[in-house]
Design a protein around this motif. Structure first.
Motif, PDB file in Angstrom:
ATOM      1  N   LEU A  26     -17.137  55.476 -64.943  1.00 45.22           N
ATOM      2  CA  LEU A  26     -16.693  54.104 -64.672  1.00 45.22           C
ATOM      3  C   LEU A  26     -15.458  54.083 -63.778  1.00 45.22           C
ATOM      4  N   LEU A  27     -14.547  55.012 -64.026  1.00 43.84           N
ATOM      5  CA  LEU A  27     -13.361  55.103 -63.168  1.00 43.84           C
ATOM      6  C   LEU A  27     -13.760  55.427 -61.731  1.00 43.84           C
ATOM      7  N   SER A  44      -7.903  55.771 -60.771  1.00 46.71           N
ATOM      8  CA  SER A  44      -7.371  57.021 -61.307  1.00 46.71           C
ATOM      9  C   SER A  44      -7.016  56.825 -62.779  1.00 46.71           C
ATOM     10  N   HIS A  45      -6.654  57.916 -63.428  1.00 48.78           N
ATOM     11  CA  HIS A  45      -6.188  57.826 -64.809  1.00 48.78           C
ATOM     12  C   HIS A  45      -4.934  56.960 -64.882  1.00 48.78           C
ATOM     13  N   ALA A  46      -4.074  57.084 -63.878  1.00 45.22           N
ATOM     14  CA  ALA A  46      -2.842  56.285 -63.848  1.00 45.22           C
ATOM     15  C   ALA A  46      -3.167  54.795 -63.699  1.00 45.22           C
ATOM     16  N   VAL A  85      -3.983  58.202 -71.827  1.00 44.95           N
ATOM     17  CA  VAL A  85      -5.325  58.197 -71.237  1.00 44.95           C
ATOM     18  C   VAL A  85      -5.903  59.606 -71.257  1.00 44.95           C
ATOM     19  N   ARG A  86      -5.103  60.603 -70.909  1.00 49.52           N
ATOM     20  CA  ARG A  86      -5.579  61.998 -70.956  1.00 49.52           C
ATOM     21  C   ARG A  86      -5.950  62.391 -72.379  1.00 49.52           C
ATOM     22  N   GLN A  87      -5.169  61.941 -73.357  1.00 49.16           N
ATOM     23  CA  GLN A  87      -5.449  62.221 -74.770  1.00 49.16           C
ATOM     24  C   GLN A  87      -6.789  61.622 -75.178  1.00 49.16           C
ATOM     25  N   ILE A  88      -7.046  60.393 -74.759  1.00 47.83           N
ATOM     26  CA  ILE A  88      -8.322  59.729 -75.066  1.00 47.83           C
ATOM     27  C   ILE A  88      -9.478  60.495 -74.432  1.00 47.83           C
ATOM     28  N   GLY A  98      -9.980  47.363 -70.006  1.00 47.76           N
ATOM     29  CA  GLY A  98      -9.356  48.043 -68.877  1.00 47.76           C
ATOM     30  C   GLY A  98     -10.360  48.604 -67.890  1.00 47.76           C
ATOM     31  N   LEU A  99     -11.545  48.929 -68.368  1.00 47.23           N
ATOM     32  CA  LEU A  99     -12.607  49.467 -67.512  1.00 47.23           C
ATOM     33  C   LEU A  99     -13.531  48.390 -66.962  1.00 47.23           C
ATOM     34  N   ARG A 100     -13.259  47.145 -67.329  1.00 45.36           N
ATOM     35  CA  ARG A 100     -14.131  46.006 -66.945  1.00 45.36           C
ATOM     36  C   ARG A 100     -15.568  46.304 -67.397  1.00 45.36           C
TER      37      ARG A 100
END
Length: 105
Positions: A8-9, A15-17, A30-33, A51-53
């Protein structure tokens, strides 16, 4: 789950950021997830979907008669198409299956 989130990203060019910014969390969170190191609640899954729509679906499915574990049921479940093209239970087993959808606003 991480592969779906990464997909999805990528589709959205994020990006993760970027995702962390949308969620109001740190990039480390986010990295932990994505590493599977976070115990996610339904609320945090809904926030992640926002957040990912995207939307998240949590399903309760009956176990097969052979007693397979829940993770084996999920991986092996092929479901079938309903009237509207959604995968899910037919009319006969709809009472045994529950689905929770969490959608963004």
């Amino acid at each position: 789950m991480a592969a779906v989130i990464e997909g999805l990203l990528a589709e959205q060019g994020l990006s993760h950021a970027d995702l962390a910014n949308r969620l109001g969390v740190t990039s480390a969170r986010v990295r932990q997830i994505l590493a599977g190191e976070a115990d996610l609640t339904v609320r945090s899954l809904a926030m992640l979907a926002e957040g990912l729509r995207a939307q998240v679906e949590i399903r309760f499915l009956p176990r097969p008669a052979n007693g397979a574990r829940a993770d084996q049921v999920h991986e092996g479940h092929q479901g079938h198409q309903g009237h509207d093209g959604d995968e899910g239970a037919g009319e006969d087993d709809g009472a045994r299956q529950g689905t929770v959808l969490a959608r963004g606003r």
